[in-house]
Design an enzyme around this catalytic site. Sequence first.
Site, short mmCIF file in Angstrom:
data_model
loop_
_atom_site.label_atom_id
_atom_site.label_comp_id
_atom_site.label_asym_id
_atom_site.label_seq_id
_atom_site.Cartn_x
_atom_site.Cartn_y
_atom_site.Cartn_z
N ARG A 158 -2.17 -8.89 7.08
CA ARG A 158 -0.74 -8.80 7.48
C ARG A 158 0.18 -9.70 7.98
NH1 ARG A 158 -2.51 -3.71 8.14
NH2 ARG A 158 -2.66 -4.12 10.34
N GLY A 218 -10.97 0.85 11.66
CA GLY A 218 -12.09 1.31 11.33
C GLY A 218 -12.04 2.62 11.98
N ASP A 342 -3.97 12.21 12.88
CA ASP A 342 -3.93 10.76 12.47
C ASP A 342 -2.47 10.26 12.85
OD1 ASP A 342 -4.63 8.30 11.40
OD2 ASP A 342 -4.32 8.78 9.44
N LYS A 369 4.12 7.14 13.23
CA LYS A 369 3.45 7.97 12.01
C LYS A 369 4.19 9.28 12.24
CE LYS A 369 -0.64 6.20 9.76
NZ LYS A 369 -2.15 6.82 9.53
N TRP A 430 2.97 0.56 8.59
CA TRP A 430 2.98 -0.74 9.11
C TRP A 430 4.25 -1.58 8.66
CZ3 TRP A 430 2.69 -3.85 5.00
CH2 TRP A 430 1.85 -3.19 3.92
N CYS A 644 -16.40 4.24 -3.11
CA CYS A 644 -15.68 3.46 -3.89
C CYS A 644 -14.13 3.72 -3.80
CB CYS A 644 -16.02 3.93 -5.39
SG CYS A 644 -17.67 4.19 -5.80
N CYS A 647 -11.29 1.33 -2.46
CA CYS A 647 -10.54 0.01 -3.18
C CYS A 647 -10.30 0.52 -4.68
CB CYS A 647 -11.48 -1.11 -3.37
SG CYS A 647 -11.76 -1.64 -1.67
N HIS A 648 -11.22 1.30 -5.39
CA HIS A 648 -11.02 1.75 -6.60
C HIS A 648 -10.12 2.90 -6.93
CE1 HIS A 648 -13.46 -1.36 -8.39
NE2 HIS A 648 -14.62 -0.97 -7.40
CA CA Z 1 -5.68 6.35 11.11
#
Ligand code: CA
Length: 728
Positions: A158, A218, A342, A369, A430, A644, A647-648
């Site tokens: 970012r 992470g 979260d 959030k 964000w 996967c 990203c996929h």
């Molecule tokens: Ca999180």
Amino acid sequence: MKKSSFAKICFGLSLLFYVFTVSCVKSPASPDSDGKTSGTIENTSQFSHYDDKAIADESNTSEWLAYGRTHSETRFSPLKDINMENVDQLKVDWFVDLPMDVGLVSTPLVVDGVMYFTGTMNIVRAVNAVTGELLWTYDPKVGEAIKGKRQVGWVHNRGISFYKGKIYAATWDGRLFALDHKTGEKIWEVVTFDPNRSLYITGAPKAFAGKVLIGNGGTEEGPTRGWVTAYDAETGEEAWKFYIVPGNPADGFENETMEMAAKTWTGEWWKHGGGGNAWHGFTYDAELDVLYIGTGNGSPWNRKIRSPEGGDNLFLCSIVALNPNTGEYLWHYQTTPGETWDYNSNMDIVLTDLEIEGKTVKALLHAPKNGFFYVINRETGKLISAEPFVETTWASKIDLETGKPVEVPGSRYETDRAVITPNPWGAHSWHAMSYNPQTGLTYIPTLHSAVGFSDEGIDLETWQAKEFEGGVGVNMDFDPRDNPRKYPASLTAWDPVKQELAWSIPQETFWNGGTLTTASNLLLQGRSDGKLLAYDAKTGEVLWTKNLGLGISSPPITYKINGKQYVSVLVGFGGGYAAIGGQEAYELGWSYKTHVRRLVTFSLEGSGEMPDLPPPHFPKPLVDPDWKIDKDLASRGAQEIGKCTGCHGWGVYSAGMAPDLRASSIPLEFSSFKDIVKEGSRNALGMPAFPDMSDEQLEALQHYIRNRAKETLPEYEELMKKKDLASN
Ligand code: CA
């Protein structure tokens, strides 16, 4: 009802079959009027005046020196040349094609006529801010750094920081480096975490008071204890480190603050790391000489696992004020005590002075959030006010006496499944909000979403996340019947003094970019549908729309050189939703490598010349009738695909961050598939290796992918029919 272990959504990130390059295509930009390059770069020693005072200077209009323009992070520019009367005459002045980039989510900086920005794989570029001419490129060679390793996280970033002549940037694999702004040569580099940990960096480093700060992401990738580190801006030497949550008391606490925080935790939280990772949301208050960090959610999300006897779990989901010189704790305000949804507080922290009940208050604005908008006294950390800016089913209000939310019974999925809004995408992520002191309004890229949470079937006592396997300790389902939203997103103008909505514009697509506002009361925002819009910041009236032909995730910036005001934006759909948004994100049509990513700059005198991008493209699932799908193998593959997904794409629908595996020929053929996935033959191009994967696991993945292609082909054909009808 589609039930999914969310453990697999975000985490176990993986395959990015993409290519990157360091080259920029030179734009057909018009030369500067006096024929000189206005971006002449002096050496760093002559740039020592770019200190905190300069970065805090709100009156500077020729530059954009920090992530949120100035240290206040308001993204408010005093420029007025482009205004409500003439904004409809904005035209492309220059552009730079970035053919090998994918997700672009960063905010460029402009310093002394030069624009600096970070792109895919953390490649940093400097271009002449008047012409777009490429001055230098620095490639931190992230592909080499991840070679042979399992890797989590994303290829996007970012932003960067500028301080006294140095550019600071961080990499996916955890390095932080300083570059000479003149040459792009590396001055120092540090490794900020053990590269074998399942952590990553997508955030912009924050430079202030002779330091440069970075955290990491992470929390969902394994048991993780969050922290931030400040390094000496000149030398890269570690200055201080602040842990966000306490470690195992048996090891002794690092400081009294951790001892205090530990009193708000129960059970053996340290076995789960606790979380709190600070991946975004760092603001330096140059006036008060205080650093504020926004902190992340719990590891794992489910508090019943993390801290079974309850507790607020400091400093999860908080704004923590620190001494910028020592990293010592000053105060905190926790937005979501004992979080279990979260609901991180990593969103931007904006500083301004507000007139509240006849008094000037040094305020801090924050829209995390969890859906509430917070105004906090930044001298004391005391909550002034908080009201919901979206529907919030988890809490009815924030009690101003205690400063804590009044939770709705059942929302912690205590006994039953709970339908919760906002969902883990958040009411605001964000994507930068901006604050205009003239209108008195904050402009929030707002998301509307719901989710069903349940931990039925999870053994709360034995559940344990593993590094790189990830997990969040709760199941999620997305039943459209639970979804209260009429539209997925909106542009919200929020009055922080009255704590009420001024106006709101419903948006048809999710995940729109950050905002910019100016003294001519303009408001600009790029959207995921590819349009850049200018609004009347007072009323929300649309004044100008430009279709840039590719989803926009970055916030626009503005600056003025040689008497001309420019507006720039990076165009390249990116971020978490572009990676894992699933079918909805795929249907935007920003497929991998179809649309060239760009840096586009507008002015009132631009030529307007820029080739159009191809129309939205939807990769067609490949169905080979000779390929016999084994149902058992396919269902085993469903257990592997989480690796996967990051990203996929969720459900194997790619939204452009990596190839759509349903449409790729590689998974059709075992040896090339193995070569890439297990052996890491595309490591240097950003595709992590999965060295532990067995042939059987690989084969199971192949069958799962083929099955998804077959299952989704009819729906693809339906989509094509719909698009045909729409275009006729
Ligand atoms: Ca999180």
